[in-house]
Design a protein around this motif. Structure first.
Motif, mmCIF file in Angstrom:
data_model
loop_
_atom_site.group_PDB
_atom_site.id
_atom_site.type_symbol
_atom_site.label_atom_id
_atom_site.label_comp_id
_atom_site.label_asym_id
_atom_site.label_seq_id
_atom_site.Cartn_x
_atom_site.Cartn_y
_atom_site.Cartn_z
ATOM 1 N N HIS A 120 0.895 -1.150 0.000
ATOM 2 C CA HIS A 120 0.000 0.000 0.000
ATOM 3 C C HIS A 120 0.936 1.203 0.000
ATOM 4 C CE1 HIS A 120 -4.025 1.642 0.525
ATOM 5 N NE2 HIS A 120 -3.342 2.679 0.984
ATOM 6 N N SER A 121 0.888 2.027 -1.040
ATOM 7 C CA SER A 121 1.988 2.966 -1.290
ATOM 8 C C SER A 121 1.700 4.402 -0.864
ATOM 9 C CB SER A 121 2.361 2.939 -2.769
ATOM 10 O OG SER A 121 1.284 3.430 -3.538
ATOM 11 N N VAL A 122 0.577 4.627 -0.211
ATOM 12 C CA VAL A 122 0.274 5.981 0.286
ATOM 13 C C VAL A 122 -0.284 5.881 1.705
ATOM 14 C CG1 VAL A 122 -0.121 7.084 -1.960
ATOM 15 C CG2 VAL A 122 -2.009 5.920 -0.803
ATOM 16 N N GLU A 123 -0.406 7.024 2.373
ATOM 17 C CA GLU A 123 -0.924 7.031 3.741
ATOM 18 C C GLU A 123 -2.393 6.605 3.757
ATOM 19 O OE1 GLU A 123 0.052 6.635 6.393
ATOM 20 O OE2 GLU A 123 -0.671 7.888 7.985
ATOM 21 N N ILE B 241 13.148 5.492 -1.118
ATOM 22 C CA ILE B 241 12.891 6.172 -2.389
ATOM 23 C C ILE B 241 12.243 7.530 -2.109
ATOM 24 C CG2 ILE B 241 11.704 5.992 -4.622
ATOM 25 C CD1 ILE B 241 11.678 2.913 -4.184
ATOM 26 N N GLY B 242 12.701 8.547 -2.860
ATOM 27 C CA GLY B 242 12.091 9.874 -2.758
ATOM 28 C C GLY B 242 10.794 9.900 -3.538
ATOM 29 N N SER B 243 10.816 10.452 -4.741
ATOM 30 C CA SER B 243 9.618 10.496 -5.595
ATOM 31 C C SER B 243 10.029 10.017 -6.980
ATOM 32 C CB SER B 243 9.081 11.927 -5.713
ATOM 33 O OG SER B 243 8.920 12.508 -4.439
ATOM 34 N N CYS B 244 9.584 8.808 -7.344
ATOM 35 C CA CYS B 244 9.970 8.255 -8.644
ATOM 36 C C CYS B 244 8.851 8.424 -9.660
ATOM 37 C CB CYS B 244 10.360 6.796 -8.535
ATOM 38 S SG CYS B 244 10.979 6.162 -10.124
ATOM 39 N N ARG C 4 7.665 21.666 -6.319
ATOM 40 C CA ARG C 4 8.937 22.175 -5.780
ATOM 41 C C ARG C 4 9.584 21.185 -4.803
ATOM 42 N NH1 ARG C 4 9.278 28.234 -4.039
ATOM 43 N NH2 ARG C 4 8.709 27.626 -1.928
ATOM 44 N N ARG C 5 8.753 20.515 -4.012
ATOM 45 C CA ARG C 5 9.311 19.497 -3.114
ATOM 46 C C ARG C 5 10.116 18.456 -3.904
ATOM 47 N NH1 ARG C 5 7.158 14.497 -1.881
ATOM 48 N NH2 ARG C 5 7.997 13.524 0.006
ATOM 49 N N GLY C 6 9.613 18.135 -5.094
ATOM 50 C CA GLY C 6 10.272 17.149 -5.948
ATOM 51 C C GLY C 6 11.682 17.542 -6.363
ATOM 52 N N SER D 211 11.752 0.939 0.477
ATOM 53 C CA SER D 211 11.378 1.756 1.633
ATOM 54 C C SER D 211 11.017 3.143 1.108
ATOM 55 C CB SER D 211 12.519 1.796 2.641
ATOM 56 O OG SER D 211 12.111 2.493 3.805
ATOM 57 N N SER D 212 10.941 4.107 1.988
ATOM 58 C CA SER D 212 10.430 5.410 1.540
ATOM 59 C C SER D 212 11.020 6.566 2.338
ATOM 60 C CB SER D 212 8.908 5.419 1.707
ATOM 61 O OG SER D 212 8.400 6.715 1.475
ATOM 62 N N ASN D 213 11.054 7.708 1.698
ATOM 63 C CA ASN D 213 11.451 8.954 2.384
ATOM 64 C C ASN D 213 10.505 9.260 3.547
ATOM 65 O OD1 ASN D 213 9.428 11.326 1.564
ATOM 66 N ND2 ASN D 213 9.618 9.968 -0.192
ATOM 67 N N HIS D 214 9.305 8.645 3.566
ATOM 68 C CA HIS D 214 8.339 8.949 4.628
ATOM 69 C C HIS D 214 8.727 8.319 5.976
ATOM 70 C CE1 HIS D 214 5.752 11.257 2.048
ATOM 71 N NE2 HIS D 214 6.003 10.359 1.107
ATOM 72 N N VAL D 215 9.789 7.486 5.989
ATOM 73 C CA VAL D 215 10.359 7.013 7.259
ATOM 74 C C VAL D 215 10.889 8.208 8.057
ATOM 75 C CG1 VAL D 215 12.357 5.743 8.201
ATOM 76 C CG2 VAL D 215 10.947 4.684 6.435
ATOM 77 N N ILE E 251 2.768 16.256 1.182
ATOM 78 C CA ILE E 251 1.309 16.077 1.204
ATOM 79 C C ILE E 251 0.859 14.954 2.155
ATOM 80 C CG2 ILE E 251 1.052 14.447 -0.717
ATOM 81 C CD1 ILE E 251 -1.182 16.490 -1.695
ATOM 82 N N PHE E 252 1.768 14.030 2.481
ATOM 83 C CA PHE E 252 1.390 12.963 3.412
ATOM 84 C C PHE E 252 1.025 13.542 4.785
ATOM 85 C CE2 PHE E 252 2.811 8.599 1.724
ATOM 86 C CZ PHE E 252 2.664 8.997 0.403
ATOM 87 N N LEU E 253 1.547 14.755 5.080
ATOM 88 C CA LEU E 253 1.247 15.409 6.362
ATOM 89 C C LEU E 253 -0.166 15.965 6.392
ATOM 90 C CD1 LEU E 253 3.417 15.544 8.632
ATOM 91 C CD2 LEU E 253 4.515 15.428 6.428
ATOM 92 N N TYR F 266 1.260 6.218 9.314
ATOM 93 C CA TYR F 266 1.324 4.746 9.429
ATOM 94 C C TYR F 266 2.119 4.147 8.277
ATOM 95 C CZ TYR F 266 -2.553 5.640 12.621
ATOM 96 O OH TYR F 266 -3.330 6.122 13.633
ATOM 97 N N TYR F 267 2.002 4.772 7.104
ATOM 98 C CA TYR F 267 2.759 4.292 5.940
ATOM 99 C C TYR F 267 4.271 4.363 6.223
ATOM 100 C CZ TYR F 267 4.941 4.539 1.304
ATOM 101 O OH TYR F 267 5.763 4.342 0.211
ATOM 102 N N GLY F 268 4.724 5.506 6.720
ATOM 103 C CA GLY F 268 6.143 5.661 7.051
ATOM 104 C C GLY F 268 6.578 4.659 8.117
HETATM 105 C C1 15L Z 1 6.064 7.457 -1.397
HETATM 106 O O1 15L Z 1 6.526 6.724 -0.528
HETATM 107 C C2 15L Z 1 4.850 7.081 -2.165
HETATM 108 O O2 15L Z 1 4.767 5.691 -2.377
HETATM 109 C C3 15L Z 1 4.738 7.798 -3.507
HETATM 110 O O3 15L Z 1 3.408 7.643 -3.953
HETATM 111 C C4 15L Z 1 5.114 9.274 -3.420
HETATM 112 O O4 15L Z 1 4.128 9.976 -2.794
HETATM 113 C C5 15L Z 1 6.450 9.456 -2.725
HETATM 114 O O5 15L Z 1 6.584 8.702 -1.539
HETATM 115 C C6 15L Z 1 6.762 10.916 -2.383
HETATM 116 O O6 15L Z 1 7.044 11.214 -1.233
HETATM 117 O O7 15L Z 1 6.751 11.745 -3.304
#
Ligand code: 15L
Ligand code: NAI
Length: 277
Positions: free
Chosen positions: A83-86, A172-175, A182-184, A119-123, A264-266, A144-146
């Motif tokens: 599940h790849s989003v919050e 991973i940041g944003s692929c 701008r965050r990207g 893994s993800s930058n959301h950690v 945006i996850f915030l 919870y995703y992080g």
């Molecule tokens: C992630 O972990 C998500 O899976 C992806 O959908 C993006 O939102 C990415 O991070 C991000 O932070 O841009």
């Protein structure tokens, strides 16, 4: 159609989970160049024709027995299925906690040598934007995703230090083909760079259990390159090429989204109403 390339070391059987997703679709063809057999798995059908070296295996990661069957004969895994989003905890937990446990346990039983864990930058999404992070800095998940990705990194440590299954955990940041906003400019990784990093993560000898951030050569980065030299990863792309285009795509000033690295996850959650327990 792609076929194994003489330029890359060749893996016998490589499993790609989450093959029907955004990143899975981007990595599928290039990954076919570094293995003899590419097993593509997702809980939903891929809906595309298979090349000669490809095999499709529909599998729900929440089904432990099915995952054990999936891993039989697999030498290495790129584990994207998630599940790849919050989302509410229960949705995240089934695939990102149970599914990761099933994957690692099946890898141990099958003698799989290497897992590349998405893994993800959301950690670390609750650090302020601009704060430069090392992979060893204390985690600050933004939801919870992080937290679930931190759990996956914990599983990777357990299965290396106790059972000898090697892992590279890529935060991973944003692929995406291009940075979205701008965050990207800080978090983006191009599909070409991600393939290069995933290949290095699969083929570099003796990685043990390594955690590294996965971004392109972005001048506005928030993460050091710790781990890249060991893997021989040298990014070719930079988000800076899109600075003009995305510079004004920002979150509302003063919002948590604008302040914290998770963006945006915030803005998602909390999901629980007061007193609902
Ligand atoms: C992630 O972990 C998500 O899976 C992806 O959908 C993006 O939102 C990415 O991070 C991000 O932070 O841009
Ligand atoms: P996605 O949501 O497009 O793809 C995930 C895939 O996993 C989907 O095809 C889905 O069907 C599959 N899946 C979900 N639940 C499953 C289950 N129970 N059993 C089997 N398969 C299941 O996500 P995306 O963007 O392709 O990301 C891939 C991986 O990389 C994910 O683990 C994500 O958390 C991680 N990631 C992605 C980033 C990005 O920028 N796209 C950034 C950071 C991490």
């Amino acid at each position: 159609m792609t076929s194994p390339s003489p330029d890359h070391p060749t893996i016998n059987t490589l499993l790609l989970t989450g093959a029907a997703g955004t990143v899975g679709r981007l990595l599928r063809a290039p990954l076919g160049t570094i293995c003899r057999r590419l097993v593509l798995s997702d809980r939903q059908p891929l809906g595309t024709p298979l090349a000669a070296h490809e095999e499709e295996r529909t599998c729900d990661l929440t089904d432990r027995q099915a995952v054990e069957q999936l891993l039989a004969g697999v030498d290495a895994v790129v584990h994207l299925g998630a599940h790849s989003v919050e989302a509410p905890y229960e949705q995240i937990a089934r695939v990102n906690l149970d599914g990761v446990f099933h994957l690692y346990e099946a890898a141990r039983l099958a003698g799989t040598q290497r897992v590349v864990f998405a893994s993800s930058n959301h950690v670390t999404g609750c650090y302020e934007q601009g704060h430069m992070l090392e992979p060893t800095d204390p985690p600050r998940p933004d939801g919870y995703y992080g937290v679930s990705k931190l759990f996956g990194e914990g599983m990777a440590q357990l299965y290396w230090y106790r059972y000898g299954v090697e892992s590279v955990c890529l935060r991973i940041g944003s692929c995406l083909p291009e940075p979205p906003d701008r965050r990207g400019l800080s978090t983006w990784i191009s599909p070409r760079d991600l393939f290069s990093l995933v290949t290095a993560s699969l083929t570099t000898p003796n990685v043990g259990c390594l955690v590294t951030y996965a971004i392109s050569d972005n001048p506005a980065r928030w993460y050091t390159d710790a781990g890249w030299a060991q893997l021989g990863y040298r990014p070719q792309d930079s988000a800076d090429a899109w600075r003009e285009q995305v510079g004004d795509r920002v979150f509302p000033a003063g919002s948590l989204m604008a302040r914290m690295q998770g963006g945006i996850f915030l803005d998602v959650g909390p999901f629980e109403a007061p007193g609902s327990g």
